[in-house]
Design an enzyme around this catalytic site. Structure first.
Site, mmCIF file in Angstrom:
data_model
loop_
_atom_site.group_PDB
_atom_site.id
_atom_site.type_symbol
_atom_site.label_atom_id
_atom_site.label_comp_id
_atom_site.label_asym_id
_atom_site.label_seq_id
_atom_site.Cartn_x
_atom_site.Cartn_y
_atom_site.Cartn_z
ATOM 1 N N TRP A 9 59.809 -7.940 -0.333
ATOM 2 C CA TRP A 9 58.811 -8.869 -0.734
ATOM 3 C C TRP A 9 59.289 -9.677 -2.247
ATOM 4 C CZ3 TRP A 9 52.837 -8.634 0.297
ATOM 5 C CH2 TRP A 9 52.602 -8.581 1.620
ATOM 6 N N LYS A 10 59.896 -8.666 -2.938
ATOM 7 C CA LYS A 10 60.357 -9.264 -4.435
ATOM 8 C C LYS A 10 59.190 -9.343 -4.926
ATOM 9 C CE LYS A 10 64.369 -11.496 -2.392
ATOM 10 N NZ LYS A 10 65.603 -12.163 -2.637
ATOM 11 N N HIS A 86 69.900 -4.118 -5.715
ATOM 12 C CA HIS A 86 69.929 -5.394 -5.162
ATOM 13 C C HIS A 86 70.652 -6.113 -5.965
ATOM 14 C CE1 HIS A 86 68.116 -9.170 -3.862
ATOM 15 N NE2 HIS A 86 67.717 -8.605 -2.897
ATOM 16 N N GLU A 147 74.535 -7.758 1.968
ATOM 17 C CA GLU A 147 74.010 -9.004 1.736
ATOM 18 C C GLU A 147 74.880 -9.643 1.162
ATOM 19 O OE1 GLU A 147 69.383 -8.570 1.510
ATOM 20 O OE2 GLU A 147 70.090 -7.933 -0.595
ATOM 21 N N GLY A 205 64.214 -10.981 3.510
ATOM 22 C CA GLY A 205 63.667 -11.468 2.260
ATOM 23 C C GLY A 205 62.310 -12.453 2.465
ATOM 24 N N GLY A 206 62.528 -13.733 2.166
ATOM 25 C CA GLY A 206 61.612 -14.842 2.327
ATOM 26 C C GLY A 206 60.744 -14.798 3.664
HETATM 27 C C1 PEP Z 1 67.259 -10.455 -0.036
HETATM 28 O O1 PEP Z 1 67.116 -11.118 -1.132
HETATM 29 O O2 PEP Z 1 67.278 -9.179 -0.045
HETATM 30 C C2 PEP Z 1 67.069 -11.224 1.006
HETATM 31 C C3 PEP Z 1 67.168 -10.519 2.273
HETATM 32 O O3 PEP Z 1 66.713 -12.578 1.001
HETATM 33 P P1 PEP Z 1 66.257 -13.773 2.118
HETATM 34 O O4 PEP Z 1 66.306 -12.901 3.281
HETATM 35 O O5 PEP Z 1 65.461 -14.552 1.684
HETATM 36 O O6 PEP Z 1 67.852 -14.419 1.854
#
Ligand code: PEP
Length: 224
Positions: A9-10, A86, A147, A205-206
C-alpha cells in the site's frame, strides 16, 4: 494451487479503506503491507488477511531511535511479513545501504517473520556476499521479489517468459524457496504472470488499493 499475493500500500489509504478491506478480504493467500499506523487496528478487528510491514528498523533493541519501529515490535503485533529493500527505500527517497538491508533481514528472521526482499535486475550488486549467506541460512524465511525498475508504477510488464527465467535464476543463485514478481500487476495481466512455473506469487502496488481490482486479482489467483 493459489499463489501468494502481497499488496504494497506504500503511504496510501485511510481508516475507511482499511475497514472496507477488513470486512471484504478474507483470502488466506493475501498479505497486505499496510502503513504501520493501521497495523494494530487491523489486528484488533481480527482481519482474515495476513499483515506485512513495509520496512523495519536496523535496530532490534529498544532505545533512542526516534521514529523507528523494530522487527520485534512488529512481530508482537502479529505481523508475519516485512518488505525489505524496496527500490523506493534504497534509491528514490531514502538510502538503504546493503548493510542496512542485511541488518533488517537479520532482525526480521530472528523475530520469526518472513522478509520479502525486493531486487531489480541489478540483484548481484544489491545482494552482497554477507546477505547471500544470510539468505542461504534462512531459505524458508526469505522471499525474493523481483521488481524491475522500469515496471514499477509504469504499466510496463516484461514478457512472462523473461520474468520466469529471472525468478529461476534467483532461486538457483540464492536457494530461496519462493520468488515473486512485482511491477504493474493488475487484474488484466495477473493470470498470465501467475501461470509461469517459477512465479510463486506477485507483489502488487497501485492496483491493491482498489478493492474490486484486488478482488479480481484474488479471483484469478484462486483459479491458478
Ligand atoms: C511496488 O512498488 O512494489 C509495485 C509493485 O508497484 P506497482 O504495482 O504500482 O507497479
Amino acid at each position: 494451487m493459489p499463489k501468494l499475493v502481497i499488496c504494497n500500500w506504500k503511504m496510501n489509504g485511510d481508516i475507511d479503506l482499511v475497514s472496507q478491506f477488513v470486512e471484504k478480504i478474507d483470502d488466506k493467500n493475501v498479505v497486505i503491507a499496510l502503513p504501520n499506523v493501521f497495523i494494530a487496528y487491523v489486528r484488533c478487528k481480527f482481519a482474515k488477511f495476513k499483515v506485512s510491514a513495509q520496512d523495519c528498523s536496523i535496530h532490534d533493541n529498544t532505545g533512542p531511535y526516534t521514529g523507528e519501529i523494530s522487527a520485534k515490535m512488529l512481530s508482537t503485533l502479529g505481523v508475519e511479513y516485512v518488505i525489505i529493500g524496496h527500490s523506493e527505500r534504497r534509491k528514490n527517497f531514502f538510502t538503504d545501504s546493503a548493510e542496512n538491508v542485511y541488518n533488517k533481514i537479520h532482525n526480521v528472521v530472528k523475530n520469526g517473520m518472513i522478509a520479502v526482499l525486493c531486487v531489480d535486475d541489478n540483484y548481484e550488486t544489491l545482494i552482497d556476499e554477507k546477505t547471500k549467506g544470510l539468505l542461504k541460512d534462512n531459505v524458508k524465511q526469505v522471499i525474493l521479489a523481483y521488481e524491475p525498475m522500469q515496471s514499477i508504477g509504469t504499466g510496463v510488464v516484461p514478457k512472462t517468459s523473461e520474468i520466469s527465467q529471472t525468478l529461476l535464476k534467483l532461486k538457483e543463485k540464492y536457494f530461496v524457496q519462493k520468488t515473486i514478481y512485482g511491477g504493474s500487476v493488475n487484474s488484466s495481466n495477473v493470470n498470465n504472470i501467475l501461470a509461469e512455473r517459477d512465479v510463486d506469487g506477485v507483489l502488487v502496488g497501485g492496483a491493491s488499493l482498489n478493492l474490486p481490482e484486488l478482488q479480481s486479482i484474488l479471483q484469478c489467483n484462486n483459479m491458478v
